[in-house]
Scaffold this active site. Structure first.
Site, mmCIF file in Angstrom:
data_model
loop_
_atom_site.group_PDB
_atom_site.id
_atom_site.type_symbol
_atom_site.label_atom_id
_atom_site.label_comp_id
_atom_site.label_asym_id
_atom_site.label_seq_id
_atom_site.Cartn_x
_atom_site.Cartn_y
_atom_site.Cartn_z
ATOM 1 N N PRO A 2 35.033 38.821 38.447
ATOM 2 C CA PRO A 2 34.235 38.689 37.221
ATOM 3 C C PRO A 2 35.085 38.964 35.985
ATOM 4 C CG PRO A 2 33.110 40.048 38.855
ATOM 5 C CD PRO A 2 34.505 39.839 39.361
ATOM 6 N N GLU A 3 34.952 38.102 34.990
ATOM 7 C CA GLU A 3 35.693 38.258 33.742
ATOM 8 C C GLU A 3 34.711 38.508 32.604
ATOM 9 O OE1 GLU A 3 38.554 35.096 33.325
ATOM 10 O OE2 GLU A 3 39.031 35.118 35.470
ATOM 11 N N LYS A 54 35.675 43.701 29.990
ATOM 12 C CA LYS A 54 35.379 43.746 31.417
ATOM 13 C C LYS A 54 34.670 45.033 31.812
ATOM 14 C CE LYS A 54 39.017 40.677 33.115
ATOM 15 N NZ LYS A 54 40.106 40.510 34.103
#
Length: 467
Positions: A2-3, A54
């Site tokens: 996930p970014e 993030k």
């Protein structure tokens, strides 16, 4: 992984499903998780979320309720209640996301759980299959992370251009873009798409790429200041031609770091939305990352970089991926022979090889070595010693089968005497033993020459008679 866009979508998901929902009790953690416990217990509280780069921050806010409206306490709940809000900062790692499900449908890898006060209860859970994610109770944004690329663009741009003297910018631009101190929210697929759109070789020195933006910024600032001074002096038309710092001209690297993630947010993310199953739009949006026809190479940190054309002067020399090495290792050995016949062949070849190696080294089995040494001692020993050994071995030998007749014994004695005499046989020595009419051997005399004759014509029968 996930970014920035995926974590922002996760915060929007939490705010949407938790809108108007009251949570109660203690925050539970799974037994296998190594992250710290969340020491928060309250009869009624709400959950909200916000993202930055993030990271996602959950805010647990206690609410006041009447005594009649209080939800029933759960068994084993602590008496101490939190009256102050608590922030829990969560980092998703490689596979983290949020789920909101009934209690009986709790996901398998739910490592952090928030229970509602309704019946049947529901659970907001943080799911992390690979367990690389983490959380921090009473946490804040990490100080070593820079401004968010999506919602703090001006601060992000200033942070990068004002720190180009840092040694971090000596590295390739593709590796610097993963440094969260300057590019907070950029990940693997975002860097590939941004560099591809600008046709920048990924392994070009980062300072070389960004210094042009810094010089352009200084020129724009000078032009803007000059235009403002001329406007104050009363000149017309100069302000209209003065360039704006946020013009809609050709985008640069830093501006794409802001606009490209926002495009992903509009499409719904890379694939971490628990309520969405179709990501065909995102796959069609990709131009470089995991697209057929593109090249890939491992950077100095082991991350795969997708690109096209020249990789740049700072590209790693070793371009083979670990997967290619494993394939070569499997090809060197044959692990397919599993049948019994193949196993027998391998054992036979191994035994043959061992015999050949022993023969080459001059090693023999103990029995063969013993026989050879015995033969050598017999041939090298003097005549008297050789005769004594033969007599001794025949005395101790046990008879096998039927006993031979005296005629056959005499013939064997004659042949043996010939072999032992050889070329040194004396003329007075008879060639055949003397036999009487009855076929029995005569009794030998005890003359002085008798021991020598007896030694030369020693046989099994004569030895027994003499003894």
């Amino acid at each position: 992984m996930p970014e920035g866009p995926e974590l922002h979508l996760a915060s929007l998901f939490v705010n949407r499903v938790c809108n108007g929902v009251v949570f109660t009790g203690a925050v539970e953690k799974s037994e296998v998780s190594k992250s710290p416990d969340v020491p928060f217990t309250c009869d009624a509280y709400r959950v909200s979320a916000t993202s930055r780069g993030k990271e996602v921050r959950l805010t647990l806010m206690p609410i006041k309720t009447n005594s009649d409206d209080k939800p029933p306490k759960r068994a084993g709940a602590k008496a101490e209640q939190n009256q102050e809000p608590m922030d829990v900062v969560i980092r998703f790692g490689m596979s983290g996301f949020f789920r909101f499900t009934p209690e009986n449908e709790l996901p398998k890898h739910a490592h952090l759980r928030f229970y509602t006060c309704e019946e049947p209860r529901r659970v907001l859970s943080f799911v992390d299959t690979r367990r690389f994610g983490s959380w921090q109770p009473n946490g804040t944004w990490q100080p070593d992370r820079g401004p968010c690329i999506m919602f703090e663009y001006e601060s992000f741009r200033e942070n990068v251009l004002s720190n180009l003297a840092d040694k971090a910018f000596d590295r390739p631009i593709c590796e610097v873009m993963l440094n969260q101190k300057y590019f907070s929210g950029i990940g693997n697929y975002l860097r590939a798409e941004i560099l591809y759109r600008l046709n920048i070789p990924p392994f070009t020195k980062a300072r070389t790429v960004l210094e042009a933006l810094k010089s352009q910024r200084e020129e724009d600032e000078k032009t803007a200041v000059k235009g403002e001074l001329e406007a104050r002096s009363g000149k017309k038309g100069v302000t209209d031609s003065a360039p704006d710092l946020q013009t809609d001209g050709a985008p640069d690297l830093l501006s794409l770091c802001h606009t490209v993630p926002l495009e992903v947010v509009k499409m719904g993310g890379k694939g971490y939305d628990p309520e969405k199953a179709d990501y065909s739009a995102f796959k069609a949006w990709l131009q470089c990352y995991y697209v057929d026809g593109m090249q890939s190479i491992r950077d100095h940190n082991g991350r795969t970089m997708w690109f096209t054309g020249d990789p740049g002067p700072l590209a790693p020399k070793v371009t083979k991926s670990p997967k290619a090495k494993k394939r070569l290792k499997k090809e060197d050995h044959d692990y397919t022979d599993t049948k019994k016949g193949d196993k027998k062949k391998r054992t036979e070849t191994s035994t043959k090889e061992s015999k050949v190696s022993k023969a080459a080294n001059g090693t023999k089995t103990p029995t063969v070595q013993k026989r050879v040494s015995r033969r050598r001692s017999i041939t090298k020993a003097p005549k008297s010693t050789q005769e004594e050994q033969v007599n001794h071995s025949k005395e101790n030998a046990k008879p096998k089968g039927r006993r031979k007749s005296s005629t056959s014994v005499a013939q064997s004695q004659a042949s043996r005497a010939k072999r032992t005499r050889g070329s040194k046989s004396t003329p007075e020595e008879p060639s055949t033993p003397q036999i009487n009419n009855t076929g029995m051997r005569r009794r030998k005399s005890s003359s002085a020459t008798e021991p020598q004759r007896r030694g030369c014509r020693a046989t099994r029968g004569s030895v027994k008679q003499s003894t």
